[in-house]
Design a protein around this motif. Structure first.
Motif, PDB file in Angstrom:
ATOM      1  N   ASP A   4       0.829  -1.204   0.000  1.00 39.23           N
ATOM      2  CA  ASP A   4       0.000   0.000   0.000  1.00 39.23           C
ATOM      3  C   ASP A   4       0.866   1.257   0.000  1.00 39.23           C
ATOM      4  O   ASP A   4       0.563   2.244  -0.693  1.00 39.23           O
ATOM      5  N   ALA A   5       1.953   1.236   0.792  1.00 38.16           N
ATOM      6  CA  ALA A   5       2.848   2.391   0.839  1.00 38.16           C
ATOM      7  C   ALA A   5       3.521   2.605  -0.517  1.00 38.16           C
ATOM      8  O   ALA A   5       3.690   3.751  -0.961  1.00 38.16           O
ATOM      9  N   SER A   6       3.892   1.514  -1.180  1.00 35.19           N
ATOM     10  CA  SER A   6       4.494   1.620  -2.502  1.00 35.19           C
ATOM     11  C   SER A   6       3.508   2.210  -3.506  1.00 35.19           C
ATOM     12  O   SER A   6       3.858   3.074  -4.312  1.00 35.19           O
ATOM     13  N   SER A  18       1.050   4.210  -2.800  1.00 34.39           N
ATOM     14  CA  SER A  18       0.928   5.636  -2.464  1.00 34.39           C
ATOM     15  C   SER A  18       2.097   6.430  -3.021  1.00 34.39           C
ATOM     16  O   SER A  18       1.932   7.556  -3.515  1.00 34.39           O
ATOM     17  N   ASP A  19       3.311   5.859  -2.949  1.00 37.20           N
ATOM     18  CA  ASP A  19       4.484   6.517  -3.525  1.00 37.20           C
ATOM     19  C   ASP A  19       4.323   6.707  -5.027  1.00 37.20           C
ATOM     20  O   ASP A  19       4.644   7.772  -5.570  1.00 37.20           O
TER      21      ASP A  19
END
Length: 255
Positions: free
Chosen positions: A50-52, A54-55
């Motif tokens: 999920d963080a990737s 978002s990036d």
């Protein structure tokens, strides 16, 4: 999922498979995997995936507004820089001349996450275009006094608006050892279907819905991938390139 009779390749979003509701889709590892998805053994946890994502979304926004994009890589460089110049820059920074090769599955999952974002954006654009068409039709009806027929059905994105099927095939094949036995692949791209028919020596069997079922070796599918990924796939000790798998090529009307 312990049993997957049919798996979509290369498309990830359920909305892109209106004619095949029974087909499972490959999940890129994000949180909250829905029913009807296959989740292989992925290197990133759902939170990191999920963080990737978002990036990648932030990088798209920064790039769209003209800001420098740094989120996709630690090693951004002008497109015209040579390999020798890039290695020299790394040495000046105290880094090894050549960056270490990322594990195959890590590269493949990043491709899947990026592809998920590209498909998502293509679907959002198709919905926006549908709303614009509907508004124009309603305005025309007000001017001419004719009744509007209501909301139009959204147009599915074209192949050129969606991720490259060759790169998506390469990413999928990185996880082929995890695929449950007996699973058949459904080619959900017209370009991929055409390539299978044109470049492979196949012995087709007819399907009840007008499609074609073929048996292909993993090595043949690897041969359809971009060379930079095909070389990695051939070197991976976990991939049995001699193994065969069923691929269903739908009729043009059902893709």
């Amino acid at each position: 999922m312990n049993s997957i009779p049919l798996l979509s390749i290369p498309r990830l979003h359920r909305e892109l498979l209106p004619s095949h509701p029974e087909c499972a889709t490959l999940w890129p590892g994000l949180a909250h995997a829905p029913a009807g998805t296959w989740v292989p053994h992925l290197p990133l946890s759902p939170a990191l995936a999920d963080a990737s994502l978002s990036d990648f979304r932030r990088a798209c926004r920064d790039g769209a507004c003209g800001s420098p994009v740094h989120a996709l890589s630690l090693e951004k460089a002008p497109s015209d820089i040579t390999g020798e110049e890039l290695r020299a820059l790394r040495e000046l920074k105290g880094l090894p001349p050549d960056p270490p090769e990322q594990p195959l599955r890590a590269v493949a999952q990043q491709i899947l996450i990026l592809a998920w974002l590209q498909e998502e954006q293509a679907l959002e654009m198709a919905l926006l275009e549908q709303k614009i068409r509907t508004s124009r039709t309603a305005l025309k009806g007000l001017i001419t006094g004719t009744a509007s027929s209501g909301m139009e059905s959204p147009r599915l994105p074209s192949e050129r608006e969606l991720p490259s099927w060759e790169k998506m095939l390469a990413a999928f094949l990185a996880f082929i050892p995890d695929l449950p036995a007996g699973t058949a692949l459904l080619a959900t791209s017209r370009e991929m279907s055409a390539a299978l028919k044109e470049r492979l020596t196949i012995h087709p069997l007819p399907c009840s819905d007008g499609g074609t079922s073929i048996r292909v070796r993993i090595s043949e599918l690897i041969g359809l991938c971009p060379s930079i990924y095909a070389d990695r796939l051939r070197r991976d000790p976990g991939i049995d390139a001699s193994k065969e798998i069923s691929v269903i090529i739908p009729s043009d009307q059902t893709i």
